[in-house]
Design an enzyme around this catalytic site. Structure first.
Site, short mmCIF file in Angstrom:
data_model
loop_
_atom_site.label_atom_id
_atom_site.label_comp_id
_atom_site.label_asym_id
_atom_site.label_seq_id
_atom_site.Cartn_x
_atom_site.Cartn_y
_atom_site.Cartn_z
CE LYS A 244 6.05 32.06 -21.66
NZ LYS A 244 4.99 32.60 -22.54
CG HIS B 23 -51.75 14.75 0.07
ND1 HIS B 23 -51.38 15.21 -1.17
CD2 HIS B 23 -51.19 13.51 0.21
CE1 HIS B 23 -50.66 14.28 -1.79
NE2 HIS B 23 -50.52 13.24 -0.97
N PRO B 24 -54.00 18.26 1.82
CG PRO B 24 -55.51 19.38 0.43
CD PRO B 24 -54.46 18.31 0.41
N GLY B 25 -55.25 18.79 5.09
CA GLY B 25 -55.65 18.13 6.33
C GLY B 25 -54.58 17.26 6.96
CB VAL B 26 -51.55 15.63 5.61
CG1 VAL B 26 -50.25 15.02 6.13
CG2 VAL B 26 -52.34 14.61 4.81
CG LEU C 219 -2.84 36.54 -22.48
CD1 LEU C 219 -4.35 36.34 -22.45
CD2 LEU C 219 -2.27 36.44 -21.08
CE1 TYR D 135 5.99 27.35 -22.71
CE2 TYR D 135 6.46 26.98 -20.38
CZ TYR D 135 5.69 27.58 -21.37
OH TYR D 135 4.64 28.39 -21.04
#
Length: 377
Positions: free
Chosen positions: A114, A286-289, A60, A110
């Protein structure tokens, strides 16, 4: 199929370069492979000893943009010739993978250097029958590629990640690209299946995109953190480009905030939207919502309670048939809402309830398909 031995030593030249780093990591994942590295700064005289340690070679290393043009000949052609001579002198046939470039077809300095390297590999194979594969690679992109060097993908990804401008001279310029993971996979296959003599390899898939399209796509990745609409990054070029883009994030960019909408019932957060497969959100109660209390004509949803206890109530719009079910974070269970049924969800536990939600379409304020209706008569 990879050649399985107790241990195969692979000489990787350019082992600290972009492709080299990716290859070395992948080799490290395989229990029967070991790496012999050749890095920038190692003398050519060390190659012969490294070749003697190796069972295969992946070449490489090379010069791309040297300050002195003469270094192209030394770093590409001469290095490859020395490596080929070392393989021949070893008296063994070593599977040899050579990463060349498409520019070997051109007459620039180049490309000529190569092409000279390719000829050295061809001549080695002709003299000795050494099993060799040459790859004329197009532009390679992926993680750890150096920006502002030899990959416009790396440059565009880096600059976009850091808020820097992009320079595009001709947006219609067409690029040929391969992804580094596909390159590494092909090289690993070649090591284990190369036959005597030389052949020309090919990395697939190969992608094509213009500079303008590339810049626009990477900017869309950037914008997805604001719009929350994800690009189609599950396969192909977009998958590879997105992985490359996020690989340039500094750690300070690993997280980003989302808008949070809260009231007396709890909080609601949209996490992710898709162009054609809906969106993901989460909410608390939230609780109960009770939340919801509406119906849809076409929209469908999937709920997953991940903390707390919930009661889902449903009422058919025409028949008034009622149905309810209980679920909790203790039991991973998806609850679907069905068009034509009004529905709500109530926190029936003592602690905050947390719910994940998927809807099959992005919420559109102008066409919400969400009509309020009380569920319990």
């Amino acid at each position: 199929m990879l050649n399985r031995r107790p241990e195969m030593r692979v000489l990787v030249t350019g082992s600290q370069g972009f492709i080299g780093k990716n290859l070395v990591v992948r080799l490290g994942e395989l229990p029967n492979f070991d790496v012999v590295g050749f890095e920038r700064g190692d003398g050519l005289a060390t190659l012969a000893d490294k070749v003697l340690q190796a069972d295969a070679v992946v070449h490489l290393a090379g010069e791309n943009r040297p300050k002195d043009e003469a270094d192209l000949e030394k770093g590409n052609a001469e290095l490859t010739r020395v490596l080929c001579d070392a393989i021949q002198s070893s008296g063994r046939k070593l599977p040899f993978v050579f990463a060349s470039s498409l520019q070997a077809e051109l007459s620039n300095p180049y490309g000529l250097s190569k092409r000279a390297g390719e000829k050295a590999v061809e001549e080695l194979a002709a003299r000795t029958g050494n099993p060799s594969v040459i790859y004329r690679l197009p532009g390679v992109f992926g993680k750890w590629c150096k920006p502002n060097y030899n990959s416009v993908v790396a440059t565009f990804c880096y600059n976009t990640a850091f808020g820097l401008p992009l320079q595009i001279n001709d947006p219609s310029t067409r690029l040929r690209l391969v992804y580094v993971d596909d390159v590494v996979s092909e090289f690993l296959l070649a090591i284990g299946s190369v036959a005597d003599g030389v052949r020309w390899g090919e990395v697939t898939p190969e992608y094509a995109i213009t500079l303008g399209e590339l810049a626009a796509q990477i900017d869309a990745f950037r914008m997805s953190r604001t719009t929350l609409v994800s690009e189609r990054v599950g396969s192909g070029l977009l998958r590879a480009l997105y992985a490359t883009y996020v690989s340039y994030f500094p750690p300070s960019s690993f997280a980003y905030n989302l808008p949070r909408h809260g009231d007396e019932r709890g909080a609601f957060v949209e996490m992710l939207k898709t162009p054609d497969c809906g969106q993901f959100s989460c909410f608390t109660a939230h609780p109960g919502v009770t939340r919801g209390g509406h119906y849809h004509h076409t929209k469908s949803e999937k709920f997953l309670v991940i903390k707390g206890s919930a009661r889902f109530c449903f009422r058919h719009l025409v028949t008034n048939e009622m149905y309810q079910l209980l679920t909790s974070g203790e039991l991973p269970q998806v609850v679907e809402t069905v068009p034509g049924w009004a529905h709500d969800i109530t926190n029936v536990g003592e602690d905050e309830m947390v719910v994940m939600l998927w809807a099959n379409e992005i919420f559109d304020q102008n066409k919400p398909d969400t009509i309020p209706m009380k569920v319990t008569l």
